[in-house]
Design an enzyme around this catalytic site. Structure first.
Site, PDB file in Angstrom:
ATOM      1  N   ASN A  94       0.837  -1.200   0.000  1.00 39.74           N
ATOM      2  CA  ASN A  94       0.000   0.000   0.000  1.00 39.74           C
ATOM      3  C   ASN A  94       0.875   1.254   0.000  1.00 39.74           C
ATOM      4  OD1 ASN A  94      -2.109  -1.824   0.364  1.00 39.74           O
ATOM      5  ND2 ASN A  94      -2.186  -1.522   2.586  1.00 39.74           N
ATOM      6  N   GLY A 324      -2.124   4.680   7.722  1.00 39.01           N
ATOM      7  CA  GLY A 324      -0.714   4.757   8.107  1.00 39.01           C
ATOM      8  C   GLY A 324       0.208   4.409   6.949  1.00 39.01           C
ATOM      9  N   ASP A 325      -0.204   3.446   6.142  1.00 38.20           N
ATOM     10  CA  ASP A 325       0.604   3.058   4.974  1.00 38.20           C
ATOM     11  C   ASP A 325       0.659   4.221   3.987  1.00 38.20           C
ATOM     12  OD1 ASP A 325       0.412   0.629   6.248  1.00 38.20           O
ATOM     13  OD2 ASP A 325      -1.124  -0.144   4.895  1.00 38.20           O
ATOM     14  N   ALA A 326      -0.484   4.872   3.812  1.00 36.50           N
ATOM     15  CA  ALA A 326      -0.546   6.009   2.891  1.00 36.50           C
ATOM     16  C   ALA A 326       0.354   7.137   3.400  1.00 36.50           C
ATOM     17  CB  ALA A 326      -1.983   6.501   2.761  1.00 36.50           C
TER      18      ALA A 326
END
Ligand code: 26A
Length: 370
Positions: A94, A324-326
């Site tokens: 991601n 959070g991945d973004a």
């Protein structure tokens, strides 16, 4: 194509003016696959659930765990009874899609293990749409990994069966074609979830980074990583140039390392000041806290910075899976573009906001520009 050319020229100019401030700006702006990411490719089976569903499988409302025997029926349950959607996931995948979203075409490549099945085909399709290059290790026997995601309110509970992702290995990383990509890359991003899979592969990237003065970026990923994978995590710590986590991961780190504090700023400082192999780069620790300000500590600096988050209207929130991945994706894009820490954090916050408005760890198309 024309637009891309303009973007490249434009960036070259930025690079010239900022090169003295940031050593990353010596990197060729038009080089391909400058960011290489590694972790576990997963297909998310995501549904809006309820307390009863969480209780049935003994899941916490906001958590990430590895599936045990008792969790295995969850996936069918989600698909059959909760109208679950299949969405490309895997935390660092991601992030890789996110960084590619904000960078010029062909900037990011991602490594991990999948099966030879329908789920892998869905993943390949999703990354292709995102313009992300993947080099998967394909396991002939194991199925592609799955992550059951139960959304309740603003929480997400994730339960992962790694499958083929658990078979990623050094042999794949060191295979000539993949290793060429490793050597060519100018920065590395590793999701901490991969400590459950192949610490040797992680260490190999750590050493490449330090030997060639390239930044190594690590995400703590989930509280269970500092709790239960402390040893391989700590072995990689001297190589972290950037370490990214959220408040619960920071707290879990503090706990398992007896830091004696729950203060996020103090924990960030401690992370930033751990011993470091590559002394040409000061370590930076970045802790996100949902809608609370993002905390940034720099090795050797007393001051800890706080960057407030722009709130999203309640009705615009879809789910926080992948937020959070973004953030990490936008932040990495900023670092690769030679932006300041403050600007990179803002890019991360911007991309997290876009992702929260989408279903699962996704980004809007047509593309929005920062
Ligand atoms: C080893 N584990 C537990 C995992 C994961 C994971 N990605 C890699 N390894 N558990 C959950 N995820 C992913 O996290 C994303 C949201 O941050 C999910 O696939 C989801 O897309």
């Amino acid at each position: 194509h024309f637009k891309n050319n303009i973007a490249v020229h434009h960036r070259r100019n930025i690079h010239l003016t900022r090169s003295q401030q940031n050593p990353l700006n010596t990197m060729a702006a038009n080089k391909e696959y400058r960011l290489l990411c590694l972790e576990n490719p997963l297909l998310d089976i995501q549904a809006f659930g309820d307390e009863a569903l969480l209780n049935k499988y003994g899941l916490k409302a906001n958590d990430a765990i590895l599936a045990e025997e008792k969790h295995l029926p969850l996936y069918e349950d989600l698909l059959n009874n909760y109208d679950a959607k299949l969405i490309a996931g895997g935390a660092a995948q991601n992030t890789a899609r996110g960084a590619q979203y904000m960078l010029p075409s062909n900037s990011v490549v991602y490594l991990g293990g999948v099966g030879d099945d329908k789920y892998a085909a869905i993943l390949r399709d999703a990354v292709k749409k995102a313009g992300l290059r993947v080099e998967y290790r394909v396991d002939p026997k194991e199925p592609t990994g799955r992550c059951g995601v139960v959304i309740t309110g603003h929480n997400r509970s994730m339960c992962t069966e790694l499958g083929a992702a658990n078979h990623y290995d050094l042999e794949h990383l060191k295979s000539p074609e993949v290793w060429k990509l490793v050597e060519n890359a100018e920065a590395y991003y590793v999701g901490g979830y991969h400590f459950t899979v192949s610490p040797p592969a992680i260490m190999e990237l750590c050493k490449q980074a330090a030997e060639h003065n390239k930044p190594f970026i690590l995400s703590l990923s989930a509280p269970f990583i500092p709790q239960f994978f402390k040893e391989p995590l700590d072995a990689s710590a001297p190589y972290w140039d950037y370490v990214i986590g959220n408040e619960t991961e920071a707290e879990a780190y503090a706990d398992s390392h007896d830091l004696g504090t729950k203060d996020v700023k103090e924990i960030a400082k401690a992370l930033a000041n751990l011993p470091k192999v590559n002394e040409k780069r000061k370590r930076v620790a970045i802790i996100t806290q949902g809608t609370e300000p993002t905390i940034v500590a720099v090795q050797g600096e007393d001051k800890v910075s706080e960057y407030p988050v722009q709130e999203i209207a309640k009705e615009e929130i879809n789910d926080t899976n992948g937020a959070g991945d973004a953030f990490a994706g936008g932040f990495c894009a900023g670092i690769l573009e030679g932006k300041s820490l403050e600007e990179s954090v803002k890019m991360g916050q911007w991309l997290a906001k876009l992702s929260i408005k989408e279903l699962g760890p996704s980004y809007p198309f047509p593309k929005q520009t920062y």
